[in-house]
Enzyme design. Structure first.
Site, PDB file in Angstrom:
ATOM      1  N   LYS A  43       0.845  -1.198   0.080  1.00  0.00           N
ATOM      2  CA  LYS A  43      -0.117  -0.014   0.008  1.00  0.00           C
ATOM      3  C   LYS A  43       0.916   1.507  -0.139  1.00  0.00           C
ATOM      4  O   LYS A  43       1.642   1.555   0.992  1.00  0.00           O
ATOM      5  CB  LYS A  43      -0.988   0.244   1.102  1.00  0.00           C
ATOM      6  CG  LYS A  43      -1.852   1.196   1.239  1.00  0.00           C
ATOM      7  CD  LYS A  43      -2.722   1.095   2.610  1.00  0.00           C
ATOM      8  CE  LYS A  43      -3.808   2.220   2.352  1.00  0.00           C
ATOM      9  NZ  LYS A  43      -3.381   3.550   1.956  1.00  0.00           N
ATOM     10  N   PHE A 114      -1.781   0.362 -10.658  1.00  0.00           N
ATOM     11  CA  PHE A 114      -2.418  -1.029 -10.077  1.00  0.00           C
ATOM     12  C   PHE A 114      -3.624  -1.273 -10.466  1.00  0.00           C
ATOM     13  O   PHE A 114      -4.251  -2.462 -10.272  1.00  0.00           O
ATOM     14  CB  PHE A 114      -2.356  -0.900  -8.398  1.00  0.00           C
ATOM     15  CG  PHE A 114      -3.141   0.145  -7.794  1.00  0.00           C
ATOM     16  CD1 PHE A 114      -4.178   0.345  -7.850  1.00  0.00           C
ATOM     17  CD2 PHE A 114      -2.292   1.021  -7.147  1.00  0.00           C
ATOM     18  CE1 PHE A 114      -5.018   1.463  -7.431  1.00  0.00           C
ATOM     19  CE2 PHE A 114      -2.892   2.354  -6.498  1.00  0.00           C
ATOM     20  CZ  PHE A 114      -4.318   2.468  -6.596  1.00  0.00           C
ATOM     21  N   ARG A 185     -16.887   1.610  -2.849  1.00  0.00           N
ATOM     22  CA  ARG A 185     -16.148   0.836  -1.691  1.00  0.00           C
ATOM     23  C   ARG A 185     -16.507  -0.811  -1.594  1.00  0.00           C
ATOM     24  O   ARG A 185     -17.785  -0.868  -1.663  1.00  0.00           O
ATOM     25  CB  ARG A 185     -16.515   1.400  -0.190  1.00  0.00           C
ATOM     26  CG  ARG A 185     -15.370   0.792   0.581  1.00  0.00           C
ATOM     27  CD  ARG A 185     -15.494   1.609   2.135  1.00  0.00           C
ATOM     28  NE  ARG A 185     -15.131   3.143   1.903  1.00  0.00           N
ATOM     29  CZ  ARG A 185     -13.923   3.801   1.582  1.00  0.00           C
ATOM     30  NH1 ARG A 185     -13.032   2.876   1.981  1.00  0.00           N
ATOM     31  NH2 ARG A 185     -13.849   5.054   1.575  1.00  0.00           N
ATOM     32  N   LYS A 191      -7.429  -2.948   2.703  1.00  0.00           N
ATOM     33  CA  LYS A 191      -6.300  -2.701   3.029  1.00  0.00           C
ATOM     34  C   LYS A 191      -5.879  -3.277   4.465  1.00  0.00           C
ATOM     35  O   LYS A 191      -6.658  -3.236   5.402  1.00  0.00           O
ATOM     36  CB  LYS A 191      -6.399  -1.060   3.043  1.00  0.00           C
ATOM     37  CG  LYS A 191      -7.660  -0.467   3.952  1.00  0.00           C
ATOM     38  CD  LYS A 191      -7.769   0.970   3.798  1.00  0.00           C
ATOM     39  CE  LYS A 191      -8.815   1.463   4.517  1.00  0.00           C
ATOM     40  NZ  LYS A 191      -9.191   3.080   4.289  1.00  0.00           N
TER      41      LYS A 191
END
Length: 290
Positions: A43, A114, A185, A191
C-alpha cells in the site's frame, strides 16, 4: 523537457474538474476474510491518481497537472488507477508537489499503476495483463507497474506486512481473484495497516512550550464532533507554517481511548482531496484515557 509555457498550456487546455468514481477498499479484519489466493501488493503512501488519457485526477475529480514530459508515454486510450509517489514516509512531499505549479518537482515523482478502470467488467487478472502488456511495450519513464503476489495465507500476510513496515512502508492491499472494478467501496479490495488512519478538521493551534512563535500542536475536530490535539509528526516547516484553519488533515493512531478520542495521534499531512473530516471505521476501543 517541457518549458513553463508548455506547462501553463496544459493547465489551460484540460478541465480542472471531472466526475470520477474509483474502487475503494474496506479494512481487513483478522478472521473475517481468508486471504489465501488473493493478490497482495504494497500500500503506497502517496496521492491516489486516476489517469483518463489526458490528465491525472484525484478521486474527488480535481486535476493534478503534471508536465507533458511526465505523461507523454502514458496511454491515451486506457484509464489507469494508481498512486503518485515519491517514497516511503514522504506523503507530505507528494501532496505538496501535486498542488504546486512547479513542473521541475515532478522529476521526483513516479506513478505506481495498480488497475485499469476502463476494463471494469473484466476480472482483475485480465486488467493487470492489459497494463503489463502496455508497460512492456511502451516502457514509460515515470510510471511503474505494481506487481501483485499471490497470497498463501494469513501467515504470508503477517510476514509481508512486517517486511513492508520495517522498510518504512504503510501496509498492504489485497484483492479478491477474479474481481471486477467496482466504482465504490468494495470488500473485494482490502487494506491492511498497522495503524488506523482518519481525517480531521483543523480548528486552531496550541503554541510550542519552548517557542511561542512555533506551533506545538494542531487543535482538530473529528467528524463526530470530538476534539483533540495532534503534535507528533509535525515537521519544523509545519510548526512555522501550520495547515490553515478549516484544512482537512490526515492523522494515524493506534486505537480509541474510553472517551472515543484517538490514542497517540500522529500528523501525516494535508488531505487535498477531501472537504470534510472522516473518522476511521472498525476501530476497537482498547485504551484507557490518560
Amino acid at each position: 523537457m517541457a518549458t513553463g509555457e508548455d506547462y501553463e498550456r496544459v493547465r489551460r487546455d484540460i478541465p480542472q474538474h471531472i466526475k470520477v468514481s474509483v474502487l475503494l477498499a474496506h479494512k481487513y479484519q483478522d478472521g473475517e476474510t481468508n486471504p489465501t489466493g488473493w493478490w497482495m501488493s504494497e500500500k503506497y503512501d502517496g496521492v491516489r491518481a486516476y489517469w483518463n488519457g489526458r490528465c491525472f485526477y484525484s478521486r474527488s475529480g480535481n486535476a493534478f497537472y503534471a508536465p507533458s514530459w511526465f505523461t507523454e508515454d502514458l496511454p491515451k486510450d486506457m484509464d489507469l488507477d494508481g498512486e503518485l509517489f515519491v517514497g516511503r514516509k514522504k506523503f507530505q512531499s507528494i501532496a505538496s508537489i501535486v498542488k504546486k505549479s512547479e513542473p521541475q518537482l515532478w522529476e521526483k515523482v513516479r506513478y505506481y499503476v495498480f488497475d485499469a478502470p476502463h476494463l471494469e467488467e473484466q476480472p482483475f487478472e485480465t486488467r493487470m495483463k492489459a497494463i503489463k502488456d502496455y508497460f512492456d511495450k511502451a516502457k514509460p519513464g515515470y510510471a511503474k507497474f505494481v506487481v501483485h503476489e499471490k497470497c498463501t495465507g494469513s501467515d504470508h500476510v503477517d510476514k509481508e506486512l512486517k517486511r513492508i513496515i520495517d522498510l518504512g512502508g504503510e501496509g498492504l492491499m489485497i484483492r479478491e481473484p477474479g474481481s471486477k472494478y467496482e466504482r465504490k467501496r468494495s470488500k473485494t479490495l482490502l487494506k491492511i495497516k498497522k495503524f488506523h488512519e482518519a481525517e480531521a478538521l483543523v480548528i486552531g493551534y496550541e503554541p510550542s512550550k519552548s517557542n511561542k512563535d512555533l506551533t506545538g500542536a494542531l487543535k482538530v475536530q473529528m467528524a463526530n464532533g470530538k476534539e483533540f490535539k495532534v503534535g507528533t509528526g509535525l515537521s519544523k516547516k509545519d510548526r512555522k507554517s501550520p495547515p490553515k484553519v478549516e484544512t482537512i488533515i490526515t492523522y494515524k493512531f493506534q486505537e480509541y481511548t474510553n472517551s472515543g478520542k484517538p490514542r497517540f495521534p500522529t500528523y501525516v499531512g494535508i488531505r487535498i482531496d477531501m472537504t470534510e473530516p472522516k473518522d476511521a471505521e472498525g476501530v476497537v476501543t482498547e485504551a484507557t484515557d490518560d
